[in-house]
Each structure stands twice: as C-alpha cells, then as structure tokens.
Design a protein around this motif. Structure first.
Motif, mmCIF file in Angstrom:
data_model
loop_
_atom_site.group_PDB
_atom_site.id
_atom_site.type_symbol
_atom_site.label_atom_id
_atom_site.label_comp_id
_atom_site.label_asym_id
_atom_site.label_seq_id
_atom_site.Cartn_x
_atom_site.Cartn_y
_atom_site.Cartn_z
ATOM 1 N N VAL A 100 0.864 -1.179 0.000
ATOM 2 C CA VAL A 100 0.000 0.000 0.000
ATOM 3 C C VAL A 100 0.896 1.223 0.000
ATOM 4 C CG1 VAL A 100 -1.781 1.240 1.279
ATOM 5 C CG2 VAL A 100 -1.740 -1.260 1.296
ATOM 6 N N GLU A 160 1.094 5.725 -1.253
ATOM 7 C CA GLU A 160 0.439 6.931 -1.728
ATOM 8 C C GLU A 160 0.467 6.935 -3.256
ATOM 9 O OE1 GLU A 160 -1.010 9.418 0.112
ATOM 10 O OE2 GLU A 160 -0.634 8.207 1.888
ATOM 11 N N ILE A 178 -5.212 2.497 -8.215
ATOM 12 C CA ILE A 178 -6.514 3.033 -7.845
ATOM 13 C C ILE A 178 -6.342 4.540 -7.688
ATOM 14 C CG2 ILE A 178 -8.354 3.002 -6.133
ATOM 15 C CD1 ILE A 178 -7.152 0.249 -5.278
ATOM 16 N N THR A 228 -8.071 7.230 -6.486
ATOM 17 C CA THR A 228 -9.191 7.758 -5.715
ATOM 18 C C THR A 228 -8.758 8.010 -4.283
ATOM 19 O OG1 THR A 228 -11.482 7.402 -5.042
ATOM 20 C CG2 THR A 228 -10.063 5.484 -5.027
ATOM 21 N N GLU A 229 -9.467 8.911 -3.643
ATOM 22 C CA GLU A 229 -9.280 9.117 -2.213
ATOM 23 C C GLU A 229 -10.545 8.724 -1.459
ATOM 24 O OE1 GLU A 229 -7.723 12.934 -1.220
ATOM 25 O OE2 GLU A 229 -6.106 12.780 -2.674
ATOM 26 N N THR A 233 -12.702 6.553 0.524
ATOM 27 C CA THR A 233 -12.360 5.422 1.384
ATOM 28 C C THR A 233 -13.164 4.172 1.048
ATOM 29 O OG1 THR A 233 -13.899 6.234 3.081
ATOM 30 C CG2 THR A 233 -11.577 6.835 3.310
ATOM 31 N N GLU A 249 -14.167 3.225 -1.997
ATOM 32 C CA GLU A 249 -13.545 2.627 -3.183
ATOM 33 C C GLU A 249 -12.234 1.937 -2.820
ATOM 34 O OE1 GLU A 249 -13.287 4.892 -6.854
ATOM 35 O OE2 GLU A 249 -14.842 6.228 -6.067
ATOM 36 N N VAL A 250 -11.467 2.564 -1.953
ATOM 37 C CA VAL A 250 -10.209 1.957 -1.513
ATOM 38 C C VAL A 250 -10.495 0.655 -0.781
ATOM 39 C CG1 VAL A 250 -8.211 2.223 -0.003
ATOM 40 C CG2 VAL A 250 -8.958 4.139 -1.426
ATOM 41 N N GLN A 251 -11.483 0.660 0.118
ATOM 42 C CA GLN A 251 -11.824 -0.557 0.862
ATOM 43 C C GLN A 251 -12.270 -1.664 -0.083
ATOM 44 O OE1 GLN A 251 -11.456 -1.110 4.321
ATOM 45 N NE2 GLN A 251 -11.678 -3.175 3.531
ATOM 46 N N ALA A 298 -11.337 -2.073 -3.178
ATOM 47 C CA ALA A 298 -10.152 -2.551 -3.889
ATOM 48 C C ALA A 298 -9.320 -3.474 -3.003
ATOM 49 C CB ALA A 298 -9.317 -1.377 -4.362
ATOM 50 N N VAL A 299 -9.168 -3.116 -1.736
ATOM 51 C CA VAL A 299 -8.427 -3.970 -0.805
ATOM 52 C C VAL A 299 -9.169 -5.287 -0.616
ATOM 53 C CG1 VAL A 299 -7.652 -4.216 1.586
ATOM 54 C CG2 VAL A 299 -7.277 -2.064 0.364
#
Length: 70
Positions: free
Chosen positions: A38, A40, A51, A53-54, A56, A58-60, A62-63
């Motif tokens: 992970v 920046e 990815i 995006t900021e 959260t 969308e990040v979750q 993806a994870v």
C-alpha cells in the motif's frame, strides 16, 4: 495451521520485522506469504492495479478484492 499469510506493507520501519514474522508462521505449517503493498498515489502514470481515488469506500473495495484473490 496457516495455509496463507497476507501481509500489508508500506515500507515503514517495522516492515522487515513483520515480513520475517509472517515468513516464520508460514514455514511452520508449509504455507505461503502473500504481500499487499500500500502506498500513496504518485503522478507517474497508470499501472496495473492502480486506484486513482481518495474515496475510502472505493479503496476498501479494492483492498477487499485483492484479499479475495488471495
């Protein structure tokens, strides 16, 4: 005991110790270590798995998708 050990790394000071501990756990049971890096977002272009995006949520997602592939 453990078939797979997922380790998220960010190259902080503790990363080497965490990877060594994960490797030790996997060796005890003949398992394998998978690493999720992970970092920046850097403006150097797109690459597979990036990815942009900021958000959260969308990040979750993806994870979660990366973990599901595991």
């Amino acid at each position: 005991m453990y078939e797979r050990v997922l380790v998220a790394v960010d190259h902080s000071g503790i990363t080497d110790r965490v990877l060594e501990a994960a490797r030790g756990l996997a060796q005890l049971s003949g398992g394998e270590v998978r690493v999720l890096h992970v970092r920046e977002l850097q403006p150097v272009g797109k690459f597979a798995g990036a990815i942009d995006t900021e958000d959260t949520e969308e990040v979750q997602q993806a994870v979660d998708a990366a973990v599901d592939q595991f």
